[in-house]
Design an enzyme around this catalytic site. Structure first.
Site: not given
Ligand code: UD1
Ligand code: CA
Length: 468
Positions: A17, A21, A385
């Site tokens: 991801g 943010r 010293a």
């Molecule tokens: C996600 C969950 C949410 C949960 C929360 C807990 C989903 C859709 N939602 O939300 O229900 O409450 O985590 O912290 O998953 N990632 C990828 N590739 C992508 C997008 C994301 O590898 O294209 C990975 C990110 O690096 C991360 C994880 O997936 O480790 C979750 O993605 P993130 O964008 O952080 O999801 P949240 O909005 O936090």
């Molecule tokens: Ca997250």
């Protein structure tokens, strides 16, 4: 239970991801928390599960993320970041031929614990679930996915806060970002994911609805505590997570027999070893491979990096990097020990003393205002010293020059030892000496201009002044 635990386990860590943010050039999961990356914390927590396969999905900043992983880690690239469900899809080729359970873990969950991950795997197996998610009860104001259960208690689906109705938003069972799937069920469900949601992404969470729709058992495992919910999305999350991780480490140390005074001011990284009956005083920071033995006292106001403090040693208001502080040695207040400062048993580095790449023999003392660099001191030496080893001699070529001092040497205040130079056992130097030649054992070196007293000088000077 034995047949269940014999089932193979694969672990997929989602780390592709973007982490928009965070507003950072550095990929989110590479931000450090107590000296270890966010992803490093997740990997440390999954390690004891001893999975048969481990796959880390990389994408955003993939080269940098992959370079941070231990050699030999299997990675899968998610080329475009189309959501957490798409990240799972990217891992599937690496799971080819795998039969068993697949634990999928968000890579930004730095506070996930091994115990909680084990609980979801165990629950998933015990209840013969095909798709499970970790449910943690938390504040409904939090922006996490809601776990929506059917009347039979099984998960019907997980809905993102952004996509939820007001009734769904009121559900306080939150999705923490740890899932367990039967490998075949996972492979069958992933291609059926759709991006029909507020973010236009493929959501891993929709896999539960697909599995439930196919009639499989979908389990919401309740385990862990509210801290584990915190996925790091912003710098504020990062600070909260660091605070919690810090207190967890200190609590563990205190329960193991370490005294920590004013723990809210102390920071100990997870890679540090502190033995029972060591004492850590306020505002002390211990980093890296630092080791503090029992009976040693560190602090207040000290920072040690990759430094060993042996039993009975004390370190007060000082900074040390890659140093060794031998048993019963005393350091500070206000000392600076740099790489390869090796203080042997019962030695001393006192106030405003800097020591680098030097061996200070047993019982030898450098008490006040001195710089000792690239020197070897024997045992029982006393440095006056304000002494300086002048080790930097560019006219002699590259590299620093060494000063060698035998046993029981005493140097006068303000001695400059111009290296390379050797002082034999029992040698002395007079105060203010600039020593450029070796001093034989037992000799006194005086290397300063002889004092001249001019009789009646001030009276004559004042008379001269009155005339003008
Ligand atoms: C996600 C969950 C949410 C949960 C929360 C807990 C989903 C859709 N939602 O939300 O229900 O409450 O985590 O912290 O998953 N990632 C990828 N590739 C992508 C997008 C994301 O590898 O294209 C990975 C990110 O690096 C991360 C994880 O997936 O480790 C979750 O993605 P993130 O964008 O952080 O999801 P949240 O909005 O936090
Ligand atoms: Ca997250």
């Amino acid at each position: 239970m034995t047949t269940e635990s014999a089932r193979p386990l694969a672990i997929v860590v989602l780390a592709a991801g973007k982490g928009t943010r965070m507003k950072s050039e550095l990929p989110k999961i590479l931000h450090p928390v107590l000296g270890r990356t966010v992803l490093g914390w997740v990997l440390a927590a999954v390690e004891p599960l001893a999975a048969d396969r481990l796959v880390v999905v990389t994408g955003h900043g993939a080269d940098q993320v992959e370079a941070s992983l231990p050699g030999g880690t299997t990675t899968a690239r998610q080329v475009t970041q189309r959501g957490s469900g798409d990240a799972v899809a990217a891992a599937l080729p690496a799971l080819e031929g795998f039969a068993g359970d697949v634990l999928v873990v968000n890579g930004d969950g730095a506070l996930f614990t091994t115990t909680t991950m084990q609980a979801i795997v165990d629950g998933h197996r015990t209840w013969q679930s095909v798709a499970s998610a970790l449910a943690i009860r938390g504040d409904v104001a939090l922006p996490y996915g809601r776990i929506i259960r059917g009347e039979d208690g099984r998960i019907e689906r997980i809905v993102e806060a952004k996509d939820a109705t007001p009734e769904e938003l009121a559900v306080d069972e939150l999705n923490a970002g740890i899932y367990c799937f039967d490998a075949d069920v996972l492979r069958a469900a992933v291609p059926r994911l759709s991006d029909d949601n507020a973010n236009g992404e493929l959501y891993i969470t929709d896999l539960l609805e697909i599995a439930a729709g196919d009639g499989g058992r979908t389990l919401g495992v309740v385990a862990g505590d509210a801290d584990e919910l915190i996925g790091i999305n912003t710098r504020a999350d990062l600070a909260v997570v660091e605070q919690i991780a810090r207190l967890r480490i200190l609590e563990e140390l205190m329960l193991a027999g370490v005294t920590i005074s004013m723990p809210h001011t102390v920071l100990v990284e997870p890679t540090v070893t502190v033995q029972p009956d060591a004492v850590i005083l306020p505002r002390t920071i211990l980093r890296g491979r630092t080791r503090v033995d029992g009976g040693a006292v560190v602090g207040p106001d000290s920072e040690l990096v990759d430094t060993v403090v042996e039993t009975g040693a004390t370190v007060e208001r000082s900074v040390a990097r890659e140093a060794r502080i031998g048993a019963g040695a005393t350091v500070g207040p206000f000392a600076f020990l740099r790489p390869n400062a090796d203080l042997r048993e019962g030695s001393k580095a006192g106030a405003f003393v800097e020591i680098k790449n030097s061996l200070i023999g047993a019982g030898s003392k450098v008490p006040h205002l001195s710089y000792i660099g690239d020197a070897t001191l024997g045992t029982g030496v006393n440095i006056g010293a304000g002494n300086i080893t002048a080790n930097y001699r560019p006219e002699l070529g590259r590299g620093k020059q060494r000063t060698t001092i035998g046993n029981d040497v005493r140097t006068g205040s303000d001695t400059v030892l111009v290296a390379p130079v050797t002082l034999g056992d029992g040698a002395w130097t007079g105060a203010g000496s600039i020593v450029v030649q070796d001093v034989p054992a037992g000799a006194l070196a005086i290397a300063r201009a002889r004092q001249t007293n001019i009789e009646g000088f001030s009276e004559r000077a004042l008379q001269q002044q009155a005339k003008h």
